[in-house]
Scaffold this active site. Structure first.
Site, mmCIF file in Angstrom:
data_model
loop_
_atom_site.group_PDB
_atom_site.id
_atom_site.type_symbol
_atom_site.label_atom_id
_atom_site.label_comp_id
_atom_site.label_asym_id
_atom_site.label_seq_id
_atom_site.Cartn_x
_atom_site.Cartn_y
_atom_site.Cartn_z
ATOM 1 C CG ASP A 97 29.778 101.181 -23.030
ATOM 2 O OD1 ASP A 97 29.163 102.113 -23.410
ATOM 3 O OD2 ASP A 97 29.715 100.698 -21.647
ATOM 4 C CD GLU A 133 24.728 102.574 -19.722
ATOM 5 O OE1 GLU A 133 23.933 102.788 -18.564
ATOM 6 O OE2 GLU A 133 25.136 101.497 -20.150
HETATM 7 ZN ZN ZN Z 1 22.640 101.430 -22.171
#
Ligand code: ZN
Length: 455
Positions: A86, A149
């Protein structure tokens, strides 16, 4: 590891094209989009990563589009390399299209090139180089592709909650070199106190700060005061002006990240130090005197009693990031971080007790535990040995006030991809990764894998 290095150098074009395949899929969080937990873009990017693994001959698992992984090697024990696919939104100010992964002057430009798709691709190439060299691993190496994350690591919570195997050791190339072996514990809390009990002076409104993890640059209070009110000798960076028959008190500060609040100046603390000189009454006075007297402009939680210290990570960092009031209650948002060799129990209960003892109610609480693996441990020794061998840099591992992805699953530390002195470009326009640095990362990752497995 000379043979592996040569192999990885020969795979440079393959590495660049792997980065391009991942960067060209826009994987910004879009919760539930396309029926996928973090959106269609993120799920498509995961599918592409797993497809590449398949092409390289690695078996793969997609865990409900929360995360996925590939594995190589045999054995009961598993070593993890944790990366994420992501990315944060591209924002403004790009000279290159953010999702085309254009190669220019030895760099690949695009969102996610350094954070963290480049390092993910480097990890894959490293594992492929190991496999193609015929090196047999007696532990399994699992490259995990996280999908959340940037916005809370719910992906790894899902992994752990759904039987995801816990590695015996591992690293995440989503921080910096040499190695981050300590990360402070982080507590986010909101407290609120009723201030309806007013006298001649009253707080009508307070507004200060933007986020718990940023030292407030500005704070203001609108107060009611008697006709003969004289602001008096004003301290530095405080202004008082009439506003619709009331008084607006404004305080200036200096905004910095809450992991080092001592580098900034807390505008909310400054505001309360001034408010505390005014003759408020009742619960308003109690609240104002508490914030001024127990926090003020302190940055280590000294008078709250939570100032802990160790040589490795320094003092407790204490930040009062946001304050608001509608005239009926005051609410403050705190972000504080305790040193890596200390415990939550030595810190948080003292803060909570001080607030509740003064009539504040806890409205929100979140704790991200500290992370610390000592320099005596095999994981730290091995990763440092590899880093030093490749760079000649003899500096030691670091402890930081921020939190990395390493906190998301046990037994891993943040290791690379950014070298000391490299320009910081993650989350910025024109994010890039230098191809040389990428190749260097792949070599270090390959060597670290073989070192941890014990080839
Ligand atoms: Zn990162």
């Amino acid at each position: 590891m000379v043979k592996l290095d040569d192999k990885i150098e020969a795979m440079q074009d393959e590495l660049v094209s792997a980065v391009q395949r991942l960067v060209r899929i826009k994987s910004v969080e879009d919760i539930g989009g396309g029926g996928k937990p973090y959106g269609k873009g993120v799920a498509d990017c995961l599918a592409e990563a797993l497809k590449m693994c398949g092409e390289m001959g690695f078996p793969t698992v997609n865990m409900d589009d929360q995360c996925g992984w590939c594995e190589y090697g045999e054995g009961d024990e598993m070593i993890a390399v944790l990366g994420h696919l992501d990315v944060v939104p591209e924002g403004e100010g790009w000279n290159y299209p953010p999702y085309e992964a254009v190669v220019s002057d030895g760099r690949i430009y695009g969102r996610g090139t350094i954070d963290d798709k480049g390092p993910v691709a480097a990890s894959l190439i490293a594992l492929k180089a190991i496999k193609d060299s015929g090196i047999r691993l007696n532990k399994r190496v699992r490259i995990i592709f996280g999908c959340n994350e940037e916005t809370g690591a719910a992906d790894m919570k899902y992994y752990l909650a759904n039987g995801g195997e816990i590695p015996v050791m591992g690293f995440t190339p989503d921080g910096e070199y040499p190695l981050i072996n300590g990360e402070k514990g982080i507590i986010n809390e909101t407290y609120e106190k009723d201030i309806s009990d007013n006298g001649e002076y009253a707080i009508l409104h307070i507004d200060g700060g933007v986020a718990g993890n940023v030292t407030p640059r500005y704070a203001e209070a609108l107060i009611k005061a008697p006709k003969d009110f004289i602001p008096g000798n004003l301290p530095e960076k405080i202004t008082v002006s009439g506003k619709d028959g009331n008084w607006l008190i404004a305080a200036e500060g200096v905004a910095v990240h809450a992991q080092h609040p001592e580098k900034g100046e807390n505008a909310i603390g400054r505001l309360f130090l001034y408010l505390d000189t005014l003759p408020f009454e009742g619960s308003t006075k109690e609240a104002v005197s508490f914030i001024a007297g127990k926090i003020g402009m302190e940055t280590h939680g000294e008078r709250l009693g939570c100032d802990l210290y160790d040589e490795i990570s320094g003092h407790t960092s204490f930040n009062m990031g946001v304050c608001s009031s509608d005239g009926k209650a005051i609410s403050v948002k705190l972000n504080y971080r305790y040193p890596v060799t200390h415990e939550y129990e030595e810190c948080q209960p003292l803060v909570e007790k001080a607030f509740t003892g003064n009539g504040w109610e806890q409205k929100a609480h979140q704790h991200k535990p500290k992370l610390y693996i000592s320099e005596e441990e095999e994981l730290v020794k091995s990763l440092m040995r590899v880093y030093r061998e490749y760079t000649g840099d003899t500096s030691g591992p670091k402890s930081i006030g921020g939190g990395t992805y390493a906190k998301a699953i046990p037994n891993i530390l943040a290791y690379g991809p950014i070298f000391p002195g490299d320009e910081v470009v993650e989350h910025m326009p024109n994010e890039y990764v230098s191809i040389d640095r990428l190749v260097e990362n792949a070599k270090i990752i390959a060597a670290a894998i073989t070192e941890l497995v014990g080839v």
